[in-house]
Write an enzyme that holds these catalytic residues in place. Structure first.
Site, short mmCIF file in Angstrom:
data_model
loop_
_atom_site.label_atom_id
_atom_site.label_comp_id
_atom_site.label_asym_id
_atom_site.label_seq_id
_atom_site.Cartn_x
_atom_site.Cartn_y
_atom_site.Cartn_z
N ARG A 18 1.56 -1.58 0.25
CA ARG A 18 0.58 -0.06 0.09
C ARG A 18 0.96 1.25 -0.07
O ARG A 18 0.65 1.86 -0.83
CB ARG A 18 -1.40 -0.11 1.21
CG ARG A 18 -2.45 -1.41 1.21
CD ARG A 18 -3.15 -1.17 2.17
NE ARG A 18 -2.01 -0.83 3.47
CZ ARG A 18 -3.03 -0.82 4.79
NH1 ARG A 18 -4.19 -0.43 4.77
NH2 ARG A 18 -2.09 -1.41 6.19
N ASN A 36 -5.81 -2.85 1.91
CA ASN A 36 -6.17 -4.28 1.97
C ASN A 36 -7.14 -4.93 2.05
O ASN A 36 -8.62 -4.04 2.83
CB ASN A 36 -5.35 -4.80 3.19
CG ASN A 36 -3.87 -4.03 3.32
OD1 ASN A 36 -3.20 -4.51 2.10
ND2 ASN A 36 -2.95 -4.83 4.56
#
Length: 91
Positions: A18, A36
């Site tokens: 990320r 996520n």
């Protein structure tokens, strides 16, 4: 510009994916978000100029050093009112 929803499978959680996606998107001028998913995938909603968006998607196939991307499903999507590129909480 057509926004793309990416579902990324493989070893993509707990490897800095990320944070890497945020840095990469910002460098390319791509807007959207990354998060996520509880099933172990990473989801990205991204939009930008065609070349920048294509480059971003290509780079997502590699990801950060610790990642092992096995598959990316990309689908056109609506982005909504988004500014910049951000990291979101797990969904």
């Amino acid at each position: 510009m057509t926004a793309q929803r990416l579902l990324i499978e493989g070893r993509v959680q707990r490897v800095g994916y990320r944070d890497w996606a945020v840095r990469t998107a910002r460098q390319l001028g791509v807007i959207g978000w990354v998060r996520n998913l509880q099933d172990g995938r990473v989801e990205i909603l991204a939009d930008g100029e065609d070349v920048a968006l294509d480059t971003f998607i290509d780079r997502c196939r590699e990801g950060p050093n610790m990642a092992a991307v096995e598959r990316i499903d990309a689908h056109p999507s609506e982005l909504g009112n988004v500014k910049g590129f951000t990291k979101r909480f797990t969904a």
